[in-house]
Design an enzyme around this catalytic site. Sequence first.
Site, PDB file in Angstrom:
ATOM      1  N   GLU A   1       0.888  -1.166   0.000  1.00  0.00           N
ATOM      2  CA  GLU A   1       0.000   0.000   0.000  1.00  0.00           C
ATOM      3  C   GLU A   1       0.921   1.209   0.000  1.00  0.00           C
ATOM      4  O   GLU A   1       1.586   1.494   0.992  1.00  0.00           O
ATOM      5  CB  GLU A   1      -0.916  -0.036   1.233  1.00  0.00           C
ATOM      6  CG  GLU A   1      -2.071   0.932   1.134  1.00  0.00           C
ATOM      7  CD  GLU A   1      -1.754   2.263   1.786  1.00  0.00           C
ATOM      8  OE1 GLU A   1      -1.484   3.225   1.017  1.00  0.00           O
ATOM      9  OE2 GLU A   1      -1.759   2.343   3.010  1.00  0.00           O
TER      10      GLU A   1
ATOM     11  N   CYS B   1      -2.389   8.601   3.619  1.00  0.00           N
ATOM     12  CA  CYS B   1      -2.290   8.306   2.190  1.00  0.00           C
ATOM     13  C   CYS B   1      -3.630   8.496   1.504  1.00  0.00           C
ATOM     14  O   CYS B   1      -3.695   8.704   0.296  1.00  0.00           O
ATOM     15  CB  CYS B   1      -1.771   6.897   1.978  1.00  0.00           C
ATOM     16  SG  CYS B   1      -2.747   5.630   2.812  1.00  0.00           S
TER      17      CYS B   1
END
Length: 483
Positions: A257, A291
């Site tokens: 990720e 993020c």
Amino acid sequence: MTQLQDSFLTGVPTGLLLDGEWVRTERTLEVDDPATGMVLAHVSDADVSDGLEAVSAAHRAFGPWAAAAPRVRAEVLRRAYEIMSAEAEQCARLIVLENGKAWSDAVAEVTYAAEFFRWFSEEASRVPGDFRLAPGGDKTIIVDHQPMGVAYMITPWNFPAAMATRKLAPALAAGCTAVLKPAAETPLTALWVAEVLRRAGVPAGVVNVVVTSEPGPVSEAILADRRTATLSFTGSTPIGKLLLALTATRALPSSMELGGNAPLLVLEGADVEKAVDGAMVAKMRNGGSACTAANRFYVHESLATEFTAAFERALGALRIGSGLDPANDLGALVSIRERDKVLDLLERAAEEGGRPGPAAEVPATGAFIAPRVVRDVVHGQTLTRQEIFGPVAPIVTVESTDQAVELANDTEFGLISYVFAADAGEGIGVARRMESGMVAVNRGVASDPAAPFGGMKESGLGREGGFAGIHEFLEPRYLAVDL
């Protein structure tokens, strides 16, 4: 630097967790409170030999743990959920102290983090298989899944509890064992989570934690070890690429990720009040250090003035200060270095013609920064190309939905997008045009342990959470049987 005297911290582990024991090393690293600059603790600092000992412990524990009944693993994870939920306030306090975030953000993170233990406690016994006659009729096809083995996990500083549980829970549910390397900025929360798992009944060696100031050599050694079966990484795209190069030498399975550059679209006819409310969550969750944070705002020209003014008022109303005070809405960034990175981006935006809005007053000490709207940003400038990771919101005016979609997709990243439209039908139509692994429609948050979290393009490989999450730690096994 002054040591913070806090009796709460005396019960938090500061050693390495190796084979079920807390191990102290001669070398230590400091963990600081970014709101005050004071030292919170000195944590054991692992070297390569410690990392390899963690792999050895995980490898020894793998066979018995993989052989344990799924319900046994499930009940351990369920107990971890119950302990973490009962002690949520202690965990939130620890997150605030070492990360700096606001109290409300910390409490929300603990709830989210604990939910991974509950979700994957339920998934442990629900891994599907396959049993069918081959098309040619000559054999029976049986497909089941087996745990990969030792999983190496690297987590970032922005969600120190949730990033740990999002990896540990599915790995343990699958029957894997773990070596967790949390960020050096925020190791205390991960160590606390590991202690929760010990208390929940995780056998010695199943979970190991190494904190290190030398992540490169330690990770390289662990990934080169043939006993390491898979890598799960959350962090920046550049570091992810370096790790992928290391895993390529062994063709090691990896899930990643990585970075984001999330667009938030406010389309013609959208409800401005609802869009501002959603933007506040999408941008300001975790102070913008996420993020998934909205990184660039594409607003239809008919709504740009109204939206920008209302958004700026909402940001200006935030109370800034120590996260230990629940009345504060915005805490500190994780370090002075991170704060200065955001300030440098603001300077560059101004040099490129952007107009940063007024800044609220912030505490004189600590890594605090006031949230800012930046007007007159042109797509392609720095703030639309670089992940900000802080409370700065660049506004780009667009003439149409097509232009908004085109500009939003003009990036190498594709983690998440946000779409605010006049109605859900239009929003879903636009969402399907977005080049991102996740899209939030008319809302400011999408993350959920029951949903697959992950991105397209250079934002990552694989998925965490949802039904897909446990499969990142399982290998399909095909049996051809003559019945």
